[in-house]
Structures are given as structure tokens and as C-alpha cells.
Motif scaffolding. Structure first.
Motif, PDB file in Angstrom:
ATOM      1  N   VAL A  20       4.308   0.466 -11.315  1.00 14.56           N
ATOM      2  CA  VAL A  20       3.660  -0.321 -10.273  1.00 14.56           C
ATOM      3  C   VAL A  20       4.762  -0.933  -9.425  1.00 14.56           C
ATOM      4  O   VAL A  20       5.680  -1.558  -9.963  1.00 14.56           O
ATOM      5  CB  VAL A  20       2.755  -1.412 -10.868  1.00 14.56           C
ATOM      6  CG1 VAL A  20       2.145  -2.260  -9.749  1.00 14.56           C
ATOM      7  CG2 VAL A  20       1.658  -0.798 -11.725  1.00 14.56           C
ATOM      8  N   TYR A  21       4.654  -0.738  -8.122  1.00 15.77           N
ATOM      9  CA  TYR A  21       5.664  -1.243  -7.199  1.00 15.77           C
ATOM     10  C   TYR A  21       5.139  -2.494  -6.511  1.00 15.77           C
ATOM     11  O   TYR A  21       4.002  -2.518  -6.009  1.00 15.77           O
ATOM     12  CB  TYR A  21       6.008  -0.169  -6.159  1.00 15.77           C
ATOM     13  CG  TYR A  21       6.911   0.901  -6.726  1.00 15.77           C
ATOM     14  CD1 TYR A  21       6.427   1.813  -7.656  1.00 15.77           C
ATOM     15  CD2 TYR A  21       8.245   0.995  -6.340  1.00 15.77           C
ATOM     16  CE1 TYR A  21       7.256   2.796  -8.196  1.00 15.77           C
ATOM     17  CE2 TYR A  21       9.079   1.968  -6.864  1.00 15.77           C
ATOM     18  CZ  TYR A  21       8.577   2.861  -7.802  1.00 15.77           C
ATOM     19  OH  TYR A  21       9.395   3.826  -8.333  1.00 15.77           O
ATOM     20  N   GLY A  36       3.345  -9.467  -3.549  1.00 15.76           N
ATOM     21  CA  GLY A  36       2.152  -8.699  -3.248  1.00 15.76           C
ATOM     22  C   GLY A  36       1.460  -8.285  -4.537  1.00 15.76           C
ATOM     23  O   GLY A  36       1.941  -8.566  -5.643  1.00 15.76           O
ATOM     24  N   GLN A  37       0.344  -7.581  -4.390  1.00 15.13           N
ATOM     25  CA  GLN A  37      -0.490  -7.262  -5.544  1.00 15.13           C
ATOM     26  C   GLN A  37      -0.029  -6.030  -6.307  1.00 15.13           C
ATOM     27  O   GLN A  37      -0.503  -5.790  -7.407  1.00 15.13           O
ATOM     28  CB  GLN A  37      -1.954  -7.057  -5.098  1.00 15.13           C
ATOM     29  CG  GLN A  37      -2.285  -5.677  -4.581  1.00 15.13           C
ATOM     30  CD  GLN A  37      -1.710  -5.387  -3.204  1.00 15.13           C
ATOM     31  OE1 GLN A  37      -0.996  -6.180  -2.597  1.00 15.13           O
ATOM     32  NE2 GLN A  37      -2.032  -4.209  -2.681  1.00 15.13           N
ATOM     33  N   GLY A  38       0.869  -5.259  -5.766  1.00 13.14           N
ATOM     34  CA  GLY A  38       1.347  -4.075  -6.458  1.00 13.14           C
ATOM     35  C   GLY A  38       0.592  -2.824  -6.069  1.00 13.14           C
ATOM     36  O   GLY A  38      -0.600  -2.858  -5.776  1.00 13.14           O
ATOM     37  N   THR A  39       1.310  -1.713  -6.057  1.00  9.85           N
ATOM     38  CA  THR A  39       0.705  -0.415  -5.789  1.00  9.85           C
ATOM     39  C   THR A  39       1.298   0.583  -6.778  1.00  9.85           C
ATOM     40  O   THR A  39       2.503   0.602  -7.011  1.00  9.85           O
ATOM     41  CB  THR A  39       0.943   0.008  -4.315  1.00  9.85           C
ATOM     42  OG1 THR A  39       0.243   1.226  -4.044  1.00  9.85           O
ATOM     43  CG2 THR A  39       2.416   0.166  -3.983  1.00  9.85           C
ATOM     44  N   SER A  45       0.843  -1.191   0.000  1.00 14.78           N
ATOM     45  CA  SER A  45       0.000   0.000   0.000  1.00 14.78           C
ATOM     46  C   SER A  45       0.879   1.241   0.000  1.00 14.78           C
ATOM     47  O   SER A  45       2.099   1.153   0.189  1.00 14.78           O
ATOM     48  CB  SER A  45      -0.911   0.002   1.229  1.00 14.78           C
ATOM     49  OG  SER A  45      -0.144   0.023   2.415  1.00 14.78           O
ATOM     50  N   GLY A  46       0.253   2.400  -0.209  1.00 12.20           N
ATOM     51  CA  GLY A  46       0.957   3.663  -0.098  1.00 12.20           C
ATOM     52  C   GLY A  46       1.221   4.366  -1.411  1.00 12.20           C
ATOM     53  O   GLY A  46       1.752   5.482  -1.417  1.00 12.20           O
ATOM     54  N   GLY A  47       0.881   3.746  -2.528  1.00 10.98           N
ATOM     55  CA  GLY A  47       1.095   4.392  -3.806  1.00 10.98           C
ATOM     56  C   GLY A  47       0.167   5.570  -4.011  1.00 10.98           C
ATOM     57  O   GLY A  47      -0.768   5.792  -3.237  1.00 10.98           O
ATOM     58  N   GLY A  48       0.433   6.329  -5.050  1.00 12.01           N
ATOM     59  CA  GLY A  48      -0.413   7.470  -5.353  1.00 12.01           C
ATOM     60  C   GLY A  48       0.228   8.373  -6.381  1.00 12.01           C
ATOM     61  O   GLY A  48       1.220   8.009  -7.021  1.00 12.01           O
ATOM     62  N   ARG A  61       9.773  -2.837  -9.282  1.00  9.71           N
ATOM     63  CA  ARG A  61       8.833  -1.971  -9.970  1.00  9.71           C
ATOM     64  C   ARG A  61       8.770  -2.337 -11.432  1.00  9.71           C
ATOM     65  O   ARG A  61       9.731  -2.856 -12.012  1.00  9.71           O
ATOM     66  CB  ARG A  61       9.212  -0.497  -9.802  1.00  9.71           C
ATOM     67  CG  ARG A  61      10.550  -0.088 -10.400  1.00  9.71           C
ATOM     68  CD  ARG A  61      10.859   1.351 -10.012  1.00  9.71           C
ATOM     69  NE  ARG A  61      12.131   1.807 -10.576  1.00  9.71           N
ATOM     70  CZ  ARG A  61      12.663   3.000 -10.310  1.00  9.71           C
ATOM     71  NH1 ARG A  61      12.038   3.856  -9.497  1.00  9.71           N
ATOM     72  NH2 ARG A  61      13.816   3.341 -10.854  1.00  9.71           N
ATOM     73  N   GLN A  62       7.597  -2.059 -11.996  1.00  9.59           N
ATOM     74  CA  GLN A  62       7.378  -2.381 -13.393  1.00  9.59           C
ATOM     75  C   GLN A  62       6.635  -1.234 -14.050  1.00  9.59           C
ATOM     76  O   GLN A  62       5.478  -0.944 -13.706  1.00  9.59           O
ATOM     77  CB  GLN A  62       6.587  -3.678 -13.535  1.00  9.59           C
ATOM     78  CG  GLN A  62       6.476  -4.183 -14.960  1.00  9.59           C
ATOM     79  CD  GLN A  62       5.984  -5.620 -15.018  1.00  9.59           C
ATOM     80  OE1 GLN A  62       5.418  -6.149 -14.063  1.00  9.59           O
ATOM     81  NE2 GLN A  62       6.217  -6.266 -16.149  1.00  9.59           N
ATOM     82  N   ALA A  63       7.303  -0.578 -14.985  1.00 10.63           N
ATOM     83  CA  ALA A  63       6.688   0.494 -15.754  1.00 10.63           C
ATOM     84  C   ALA A  63       5.951  -0.112 -16.945  1.00 10.63           C
ATOM     85  O   ALA A  63       6.204  -1.255 -17.337  1.00 10.63           O
ATOM     86  CB  ALA A  63       7.748   1.478 -16.219  1.00 10.63           C
ATOM     87  N   ASP A  64       5.052   0.664 -17.516  1.00 13.88           N
ATOM     88  CA  ASP A  64       4.272   0.192 -18.661  1.00 13.88           C
ATOM     89  C   ASP A  64       5.166  -0.325 -19.765  1.00 13.88           C
ATOM     90  O   ASP A  64       6.071   0.379 -20.235  1.00 13.88           O
ATOM     91  CB  ASP A  64       3.409   1.332 -19.210  1.00 13.88           C
ATOM     92  CG  ASP A  64       2.094   1.435 -18.476  1.00 13.88           C
ATOM     93  OD1 ASP A  64       1.379   2.435 -18.685  1.00 13.88           O
ATOM     94  OD2 ASP A  64       1.795   0.508 -17.697  1.00 13.88           O
TER      95      ASP A  64
END
Length: 124
Positions: free
Chosen positions: A92-93, A115-118, A6-9, A37-40
Motif C-alpha cells: 500500500v502506497y 493520505g488514505q493509501g492506494t 490514487s492510481g494503484g492497481g 509504502r507498507q507491505a503486509d
């Protein structure tokens, strides 16, 4: 092991965010907790990792000096404090667990649970 990130934004360039990853289920002192992390359209890349016991921390060169990984063993939680964010940090982290603590920690294939990613979005 279940992981909840959690904590993304959305944040402006130069700003800060703190990501959290709470682990539930069995945890062991041999664990390594990692952030990727994974960018588009790009592959998943290593960001940072920390051993569950001891103080060893590892960072990708792209984030060293700006990001700090830490843990709270009592809460089974790992944090990623991200400062001086740049648009290229947008991704997405994901948090992940390497149960054995062995292998190449920068390689996502050495991690056993994810985890599911944020989503972190840094605007210019």
C-alpha cells in the motif's frame, strides 16, 4: 491539509503505474511531499520525496532509477511514476506532507498529514 492518493492497481512484473496525490487546503512552499509504502506485516518505508519549491528529489535506494517523483504546483498534485515494477514493490502506497520541510525525510514520523493509501500489486 487533505491528501487523496490514487492510481494503484494490479500490474505484471516489468510494467508501470503512475500514482497521484492531490493536496487540498493550505499548501506552502516549505512543504515536502513524500511517498511511503507498507507491505503486509511490515513497517512503513520511505520511497521518495520532493520539495514543493525547488527541484530537490530524494529516493530510496531500492527504487532509484526505476521510480520518478514529480509535482504539478498548479494542480497541487505530486506524482510517482513507477517503471520496471517488481513483485517486491507490492504494497500500500501512502503520500504524506512534511509541513516544515525539516527533519529526516526518510522517517515517517517527520510527516504531518497522510493520505488514505492506494494498493499496488505486482504479479510475477
Amino acid at each position: 491539509v487533505q491528501l487523496q492518493a490514487s492510481g494503484g492497481g494490479l500490474v505484471q512484473a516489468g510494467g508501470s503505474l503512475r500514482l497521484s496525490c492531490a493536496a487540498s487546503g493550505r499548501t506552502f512552499s516549505s512543504y515536502v511531499m513524500g511517498w511511503f509504502r507498507q507491505a503486509d506485516g511490515k513497517e512503513r518505508k520511505f520511497v521518495a520525496a520532493i520539495r514543493w519549491s525547488g527541484s530537490n528529489k530524494y529516493y530510496d535506494v531500492a527504487v532509484k532509477g526505476r521510480f520518478t517523483i514529480s509535482r504539478d504546483n498548479a494542480k497541487n498534485t505530486v506524482y510517482l511514476q513507477m517503471n520496471s515494477l517488481k513483485p517486491e514493490d507490492t504494497a500500500v502506497y501512502y503520500c504524506a506532507v512534511n509541513q516544515s520541510g525539516l527533519g529526516v525525510l526518510e522517517n515517517p514520523q517527520t510527516y504531518d498529514y497522510w493520505g488514505q493509501g492506494t494498493l499496488v500489486t505486482v504479479s510475477s
